[in-house]
Design a protein around this motif. Structure first.
Motif, PDB file in Angstrom:
ATOM      1  N   CYS A  33       1.063  -1.179   0.212  1.00  0.00           N
ATOM      2  CA  CYS A  33      -0.054  -0.046  -0.189  1.00  0.00           C
ATOM      3  C   CYS A  33       0.702   1.314  -0.024  1.00  0.00           C
ATOM      4  O   CYS A  33       0.366   2.340  -0.125  1.00  0.00           O
ATOM      5  CB  CYS A  33      -0.831  -0.066   1.112  1.00  0.00           C
ATOM      6  SG  CYS A  33      -0.184   0.488   2.652  1.00  0.00           S
ATOM      7  N   PHE A  34       2.232   1.124   0.379  1.00  0.00           N
ATOM      8  CA  PHE A  34       2.897   2.232   0.209  1.00  0.00           C
ATOM      9  C   PHE A  34       3.323   2.696  -1.412  1.00  0.00           C
ATOM     10  O   PHE A  34       3.331   1.953  -2.202  1.00  0.00           O
ATOM     11  CB  PHE A  34       4.275   1.882   0.803  1.00  0.00           C
ATOM     12  CG  PHE A  34       4.064   1.810   2.331  1.00  0.00           C
ATOM     13  CD1 PHE A  34       4.418   2.859   3.393  1.00  0.00           C
ATOM     14  CD2 PHE A  34       4.111   0.677   2.907  1.00  0.00           C
ATOM     15  CE1 PHE A  34       4.250   2.745   4.505  1.00  0.00           C
ATOM     16  CE2 PHE A  34       3.598   0.394   4.247  1.00  0.00           C
ATOM     17  CZ  PHE A  34       3.825   1.586   4.984  1.00  0.00           C
ATOM     18  N   HIS A  38       2.074   7.717  -1.039  1.00  0.00           N
ATOM     19  CA  HIS A  38       1.940   7.473   0.388  1.00  0.00           C
ATOM     20  C   HIS A  38       3.315   6.791   0.844  1.00  0.00           C
ATOM     21  O   HIS A  38       3.307   5.462   1.435  1.00  0.00           O
ATOM     22  CB  HIS A  38       0.658   6.232   0.529  1.00  0.00           C
ATOM     23  CG  HIS A  38      -0.637   6.405  -0.170  1.00  0.00           C
ATOM     24  ND1 HIS A  38      -0.695   6.077  -1.503  1.00  0.00           N
ATOM     25  CD2 HIS A  38      -1.530   7.457   0.462  1.00  0.00           C
ATOM     26  CE1 HIS A  38      -2.015   6.807  -1.745  1.00  0.00           C
ATOM     27  NE2 HIS A  38      -2.560   7.460  -0.735  1.00  0.00           N
ATOM     28  N   ARG A  40       5.101   7.587   3.915  1.00  0.00           N
ATOM     29  CA  ARG A  40       5.039   7.487   4.975  1.00  0.00           C
ATOM     30  C   ARG A  40       3.666   7.450   5.695  1.00  0.00           C
ATOM     31  O   ARG A  40       2.930   8.463   5.361  1.00  0.00           O
ATOM     32  CB  ARG A  40       5.873   8.785   6.022  1.00  0.00           C
ATOM     33  CG  ARG A  40       7.276   8.618   5.275  1.00  0.00           C
ATOM     34  CD  ARG A  40       8.112   9.804   6.247  1.00  0.00           C
ATOM     35  NE  ARG A  40       9.493   9.539   5.708  1.00  0.00           N
ATOM     36  CZ  ARG A  40      10.273   9.502   6.923  1.00  0.00           C
ATOM     37  NH1 ARG A  40       9.944   9.106   7.991  1.00  0.00           N
ATOM     38  NH2 ARG A  40      11.774   9.255   6.425  1.00  0.00           N
ATOM     39  N   LEU A  41       3.032   6.402   6.281  1.00  0.00           N
ATOM     40  CA  LEU A  41       1.887   6.365   6.817  1.00  0.00           C
ATOM     41  C   LEU A  41       1.615   5.906   7.903  1.00  0.00           C
ATOM     42  O   LEU A  41       2.474   5.193   8.906  1.00  0.00           O
ATOM     43  CB  LEU A  41       1.203   4.890   5.793  1.00  0.00           C
ATOM     44  CG  LEU A  41       1.125   5.140   4.354  1.00  0.00           C
ATOM     45  CD1 LEU A  41       0.646   3.958   3.683  1.00  0.00           C
ATOM     46  CD2 LEU A  41       0.136   6.146   3.964  1.00  0.00           C
ATOM     47  N   ASN A  42       0.669   6.322   8.729  1.00  0.00           N
ATOM     48  CA  ASN A  42       0.191   5.934  10.173  1.00  0.00           C
ATOM     49  C   ASN A  42      -0.715   4.748  10.229  1.00  0.00           C
ATOM     50  O   ASN A  42      -1.218   4.326   8.929  1.00  0.00           O
ATOM     51  CB  ASN A  42      -0.219   7.098  10.992  1.00  0.00           C
ATOM     52  CG  ASN A  42      -1.558   7.700  10.586  1.00  0.00           C
ATOM     53  OD1 ASN A  42      -2.257   7.091   9.748  1.00  0.00           O
ATOM     54  ND2 ASN A  42      -1.671   8.941  10.512  1.00  0.00           N
ATOM     55  N   GLU A  45      -3.975   5.354   8.324  1.00  0.00           N
ATOM     56  CA  GLU A  45      -3.978   5.618   6.896  1.00  0.00           C
ATOM     57  C   GLU A  45      -3.686   4.223   6.254  1.00  0.00           C
ATOM     58  O   GLU A  45      -4.360   3.915   5.381  1.00  0.00           O
ATOM     59  CB  GLU A  45      -2.826   6.487   6.607  1.00  0.00           C
ATOM     60  CG  GLU A  45      -3.007   7.924   6.875  1.00  0.00           C
ATOM     61  CD  GLU A  45      -1.783   8.755   6.682  1.00  0.00           C
ATOM     62  OE1 GLU A  45      -1.992  10.073   6.729  1.00  0.00           O
ATOM     63  OE2 GLU A  45      -0.701   8.110   6.865  1.00  0.00           O
ATOM     64  N   VAL A  46      -3.029   3.270   6.872  1.00  0.00           N
ATOM     65  CA  VAL A  46      -2.779   1.998   6.270  1.00  0.00           C
ATOM     66  C   VAL A  46      -4.163   1.119   6.361  1.00  0.00           C
ATOM     67  O   VAL A  46      -4.283   0.432   5.656  1.00  0.00           O
ATOM     68  CB  VAL A  46      -1.612   1.177   7.047  1.00  0.00           C
ATOM     69  CG1 VAL A  46      -1.643  -0.287   6.816  1.00  0.00           C
ATOM     70  CG2 VAL A  46      -0.372   1.948   6.776  1.00  0.00           C
ATOM     71  N   LEU A  49      -6.297   2.313   3.486  1.00  0.00           N
ATOM     72  CA  LEU A  49      -5.763   1.777   2.269  1.00  0.00           C
ATOM     73  C   LEU A  49      -6.074   0.406   1.969  1.00  0.00           C
ATOM     74  O   LEU A  49      -6.183   0.084   0.819  1.00  0.00           O
ATOM     75  CB  LEU A  49      -4.468   2.151   2.183  1.00  0.00           C
ATOM     76  CG  LEU A  49      -4.363   3.670   1.753  1.00  0.00           C
ATOM     77  CD1 LEU A  49      -2.527   4.065   2.167  1.00  0.00           C
ATOM     78  CD2 LEU A  49      -4.548   4.086   0.519  1.00  0.00           C
ATOM     79  N   SER A  72       9.993   2.818  11.491  1.00  0.00           N
ATOM     80  CA  SER A  72       9.018   3.734  12.183  1.00  0.00           C
ATOM     81  C   SER A  72       9.724   4.669  13.028  1.00  0.00           C
ATOM     82  O   SER A  72      10.652   4.384  13.814  1.00  0.00           O
ATOM     83  CB  SER A  72       7.962   2.916  12.732  1.00  0.00           C
ATOM     84  OG  SER A  72       7.054   3.604  13.406  1.00  0.00           O
ATOM     85  N   ARG A  76       4.628   7.036  12.543  1.00  0.00           N
ATOM     86  CA  ARG A  76       4.511   6.754  10.782  1.00  0.00           C
ATOM     87  C   ARG A  76       5.619   5.584  10.634  1.00  0.00           C
ATOM     88  O   ARG A  76       6.488   5.473  11.325  1.00  0.00           O
ATOM     89  CB  ARG A  76       4.644   7.830  10.088  1.00  0.00           C
ATOM     90  CG  ARG A  76       3.834   9.009  10.227  1.00  0.00           C
ATOM     91  CD  ARG A  76       3.907  10.151   9.104  1.00  0.00           C
ATOM     92  NE  ARG A  76       2.624  11.085   9.326  1.00  0.00           N
ATOM     93  CZ  ARG A  76       1.496  10.953   8.799  1.00  0.00           C
ATOM     94  NH1 ARG A  76       1.157  10.001   8.018  1.00  0.00           N
ATOM     95  NH2 ARG A  76       0.483  11.751   8.871  1.00  0.00           N
ATOM     96  N   TRP A  78       7.537   3.392   7.328  1.00  0.00           N
ATOM     97  CA  TRP A  78       8.134   3.786   5.853  1.00  0.00           C
ATOM     98  C   TRP A  78       8.742   2.576   5.440  1.00  0.00           C
ATOM     99  O   TRP A  78       9.261   1.795   6.257  1.00  0.00           O
ATOM    100  CB  TRP A  78       9.048   4.903   5.638  1.00  0.00           C
ATOM    101  CG  TRP A  78      10.064   4.896   6.650  1.00  0.00           C
ATOM    102  CD1 TRP A  78      11.262   4.705   6.428  1.00  0.00           C
ATOM    103  CD2 TRP A  78      10.008   5.631   7.874  1.00  0.00           C
ATOM    104  NE1 TRP A  78      11.869   4.909   7.314  1.00  0.00           N
ATOM    105  CE2 TRP A  78      11.446   5.686   8.408  1.00  0.00           C
ATOM    106  CE3 TRP A  78       9.134   6.331   8.654  1.00  0.00           C
ATOM    107  CZ2 TRP A  78      11.571   5.887   9.651  1.00  0.00           C
ATOM    108  CZ3 TRP A  78       9.583   6.759   9.814  1.00  0.00           C
ATOM    109  CH2 TRP A  78      10.698   6.752  10.178  1.00  0.00           C
TER     110      TRP A  78
END
Length: 267
Positions: A33-34, A38, A40-42, A45-46, A49, A72, A76, A78
């Protein structure tokens, strides 16, 4: 829309496969999903998605971090370079990318435009080989980039390779957002474009993904004439009209596609 799991299968749905590892499915969904938008996601958000719960997303994220695929700052997450091993395994084990690369390089050098090879993956055309010309496009495409099949020339070729009934079902079911003022989103219009591609053997895109960029794609076939991939070339709109684009580059694109087919399926 994602189906809700139930404790017992309904009469319409088959019993779940006992060999299917749902946790692995969730982990791979999180890993993929990155992307460019996107990076850097928390956890929330993940979860959004991947269409999962925050608790499930958090477990997958922490597991992938422990395995070295993610890092992390406590809020977030990555990707780390280890994630490249997944893509490299495909690129190293399949002949299409390595065989296509010199042909794409030659096509790009001859036309001074960017050329790509893609496969159909769910609702997208996913690029598995690419050669970028001196005239770089602002889309920043690369290996692993996904283009929405309904409006990308590559995707339209791949959709046209499906049985018409399946192509129609998939087109009507997939999201079709307007990515530019020129994007064709109406299902009936997309179906007509795909049908024309099926008849004519190529598809085009005129500013539907990005204003100022035109693209054209043709199928790559195996010995049985089944479509196994799609090859494309893209050009800036100020360089030539769509008609000039087709007349100048379609023969070269078709020749490169035929060469790839002959190298992948000799004899």
């Amino acid at each position: 829309m994602r189906k809700t799991r139930t404790d017992a299968p309904s009469e319409e749905e088959p019993a779940p496969d006992k060999n299917f590892v749902a946790s692995l499915e969730k982990g791979l969904a999180v890993l993929t999903c990155f992307g460019r938008q996107h990076s850097r996601l928390n956890v929330s958000e993940v979860a959004r998605l991947t269409l999962s719960t925050p608790a499930s997303a958090r477990r997958s994220l922490l597991t992938l971090r422990a395995l070295g695929y993610l890092d992390s700052d406590g809020k977030r997450f990555w990707l780390l370079p280890k994630a490249l091993l997944v893509a490299h395994a495909y690129l190293a084990s399949r002949p299409e990318p390595s065989v296509a690369q010199p042909l794409l390089d030659a096509l790009s050098e001859r036309t001074r435009e960017s050329a790509s090879l893609a496969l159909l993956q769910d609702d997208d055309a996913i690029i598995i080989a690419r050669s970028t010309a001196r005239r770089s496009l602002s889309t920043g495409l690369g290996i692993g980039s996904r283009l929405p099949a309904y409006c990308a020339a590559l995707g339209r070729v791949l959709l046209a390779s499906l049985p018409p009934e399946e192509a129609e079902r998939r087109i009507r079911a997939m999201p079709r957002p307007r990515l530019s003022p020129r994007t064709v989103t109406d299902a009936a219009e997309v179906l007509a474009i795909v049908a024309r591609c099926r008849r004519e053997g190529y598809a085009s895109n005129d500013g539907e993904l990005e204003l100022g960029v035109r693209s054209m794609a043709v199928p790559v076939r195996d010995r049985a004439q089944q479509v196994v991939a799609a090859m494309s070339i893209a050009v800036r709109t100020e360089r030539m009209t769509l008609v000039e684009f087709r007349e100048a580059f379609l023969p070269a694109l078709q020749k490169a596609s035929a060469s790839l087919s002959a190298r992948l399926y000799p004899g």
